[in-house]
Every structure is written in C-alpha cells, then in structure tokens.
Motif scaffolding. Structure first.
Motif, PDB file in Angstrom:
ATOM      1  N   UNK A 129       0.854  -1.137  -0.066  1.00 31.39           N
ATOM      2  CA  UNK A 129      -0.160   0.058   0.008  1.00 31.39           C
ATOM      3  C   UNK A 129       0.968   1.299   0.007  1.00 31.39           C
ATOM      4  N   UNK A 130       0.576   2.203  -0.874  1.00 29.28           N
ATOM      5  CA  UNK A 130       1.356   3.500  -0.845  1.00 29.28           C
ATOM      6  C   UNK A 130       1.286   4.156   0.562  1.00 29.28           C
ATOM      7  N   UNK A 131       2.368   4.864   0.906  1.00 25.91           N
ATOM      8  CA  UNK A 131       2.483   5.592   2.210  1.00 25.91           C
ATOM      9  C   UNK A 131       1.595   6.811   2.038  1.00 25.91           C
ATOM     10  N   UNK A 132       0.384   6.732   2.543  1.00 21.41           N
ATOM     11  CA  UNK A 132      -0.639   7.715   2.519  1.00 21.41           C
ATOM     12  C   UNK A 132      -0.109   8.927   3.381  1.00 21.41           C
ATOM     13  N   UNK A 133       0.415   8.527   4.750  1.00 16.84           N
ATOM     14  CA  UNK A 133       0.691   9.755   5.526  1.00 16.84           C
ATOM     15  C   UNK A 133       1.732  10.848   5.299  1.00 16.84           C
ATOM     16  N   UNK A 134       2.979  10.158   4.143  1.00 20.26           N
ATOM     17  CA  UNK A 134       3.936  11.012   3.535  1.00 20.26           C
ATOM     18  C   UNK A 134       3.268  11.791   2.573  1.00 20.26           C
ATOM     19  N   UNK A 154       0.016  12.885   2.544  1.00 21.85           N
ATOM     20  CA  UNK A 154      -0.820  13.999   3.052  1.00 21.85           C
ATOM     21  C   UNK A 154       0.203  14.866   3.663  1.00 21.85           C
ATOM     22  N   UNK A 155       1.393  14.562   4.433  1.00 20.66           N
ATOM     23  CA  UNK A 155       2.323  15.557   4.778  1.00 20.66           C
ATOM     24  C   UNK A 155       2.972  16.468   3.894  1.00 20.66           C
ATOM     25  N   UNK A 156       3.102  15.846   2.722  1.00 24.49           N
ATOM     26  CA  UNK A 156       3.539  16.822   1.541  1.00 24.49           C
ATOM     27  C   UNK A 156       2.784  17.509   1.195  1.00 24.49           C
ATOM     28  N   UNK A 157       1.441  17.504   0.993  1.00 27.40           N
ATOM     29  CA  UNK A 157       0.545  18.177   0.430  1.00 27.40           C
ATOM     30  C   UNK A 157       0.076  19.255   1.348  1.00 27.40           C
ATOM     31  N   UNK A 158       0.092  18.773   2.726  1.00 26.00           N
ATOM     32  CA  UNK A 158       0.004  20.099   3.684  1.00 26.00           C
ATOM     33  C   UNK A 158       1.232  20.766   3.920  1.00 26.00           C
ATOM     34  N   UNK A 159       2.455  20.516   3.512  1.00 27.27           N
ATOM     35  CA  UNK A 159       3.471  21.632   3.540  1.00 27.27           C
ATOM     36  C   UNK A 159       3.380  22.226   2.360  1.00 27.27           C
ATOM     37  N   UNK A 160       3.054  21.570   1.357  1.00 29.11           N
ATOM     38  CA  UNK A 160       3.000  22.350  -0.212  1.00 29.11           C
ATOM     39  C   UNK A 160       1.915  23.724   0.293  1.00 29.11           C
ATOM     40  N   UNK A 161       0.576  23.285   0.637  1.00 26.86           N
ATOM     41  CA  UNK A 161      -0.389  24.140   0.938  1.00 26.86           C
ATOM     42  C   UNK A 161      -0.059  25.221   1.830  1.00 26.86           C
TER      43      UNK A 161
END
Length: 196
Positions: A11-16, A18-25
């Motif tokens: 399974x892909x690492x979803x938490x990573x 999500x964290x990257x998307x939040x940091x980009x936002x």
C-alpha cells in the motif's frame, strides 16, 4: 485468499503524501501572503480602486472646457514629528489641464526623520481619472531637524472622465496625503505592528 500482511506492505504511504500536500499548501499560502500586498497595489493602481491615483509620463494633448475643483488635504500619522499640509486649499482646473500644487513639510524634531506618503482621491471612483506626473509621494522624504521644504505635485484629471456618464455631475474631488514614518508604513503595509 489474499494475505492481509502482504497488502499492507504494498500500500502506498498515505501519511507521507498527506504531510507533503499540507506542507505544499502552507508554503503556497505563505507565498500568496507575501505576493498579496504588491498584487493588491498593482490592482489598485490599474483600476483606481479605493481612490488610488494613476501615474502618468505625459500630459494629455488637449484639455476640455469642463472644470473640476480639486481640494487638497494633508495629514501626519502619529510617530512622525512633522507638520505637513497644502499651501492652497483648492484649485479649479480644466479636465486634461496639467497643474502644479504645492505642499509644505517641516521636521519639528531634533533629529533627521524619513517619511513616506500614502494618498488617495475621493470620491473613490475618480481615482482612475486622477493622474500625477510628478509627486513627492513617489519616494521617501528625509528632513533634517528643523528643515522645511516645499513639495510639488504635478497632476491632471484625465479627459476620459467625460466618457463615464456616472461622473457627469462631478465638479469637485479631494486629493489627500498622509505622511507616515517610513519604517511604520512599511510595517503597516506588511501587516505587522510597528516597532517603537
């Protein structure tokens, strides 16, 4: 039958993500906040929004017979020990005619002070038609202790105002300046509280 342990390994690492998307936002929001002030300033200058005046490089070729009375107002914000105001309260000008108005500023403190002027025109919808060719407000002004200077502004009311039917009855507008301590205005524009 599928092995649950094997499915979780692939399974892909979803938490990573999500964290990257939040940091980009967050990075995008910070970037947008820094860009907001100059973009808003460009918008106001282009449209005259909020009574923001225009900057012109040349005067119109022809003036109209229509006249407008331009009133002048000068203020000093707290924290800047200057006196500042217009040398005349009003001028009646032909639309399209270039005129010169004089303001006077004096440093009443015992140290050099640098000020910068904010400005607008009221009624606000006239900002798009009020153009300055030369103005003390284009740069910061430094006055030595006790120094008093004349500050000119060369301006005209753009003849294209005649095309705006909503302003047919306009016969008076006010050009208003407020001088701020240079550091205080920069902090206020950036949304920070000025330091004393």
């Amino acid at each position: 039958m599928a092995d649950p342990a094997r499915d979780t390994d692939t399974a892909p690492p979803r938490h990573g993500r999500i964290a990257f998307a939040c940091a980009a936002l967050v990075a995008g929001m910070v970037g947008a906040s820094y860009a907001a002030v100059p973009l808003y300033d460009m918008f106001c200058r282009a449209t005259g929004y909020g009574g923001t005046t225009q900057v012109a490089t040349a005067a119109p070729e022809k003036a109209l017979e229509r006249t407008v009375t331009v009133r002048f107002d000068g203020n000093v914000a707290p924290g800047l020990k200057w006196t500042f105001g217009p040398e005349q309260n009003a001028l009646t000008v032909k639309v399209g005619e270039t005129r010169l108005a004089m303001f006077k500023a004096k440093n009443v403190s015992d140290k050099p002070l640098t000020g910068t002027a904010s400005y607008n025109v009221t009624p606000e919808q006239t900002g798009a038609y009020f153009s300055k060719i030369q103005c003390f407000c284009f740069t910061e002004q430094t006055l030595q202790p006790g120094e008093e200077i004349d500050m000119p502004v060369a301006f005209f009311v753009d003849p294209s105002i005649a095309e705006n039917r909503e302003l047919d009855d306009l016969n008076e507008l006010t050009l208003s300046y407020t001088f701020f301590p240079a550091r205080q205005r920069s902090a206020a524009v950036a949304g920070e509280r000025p330091k004393s």
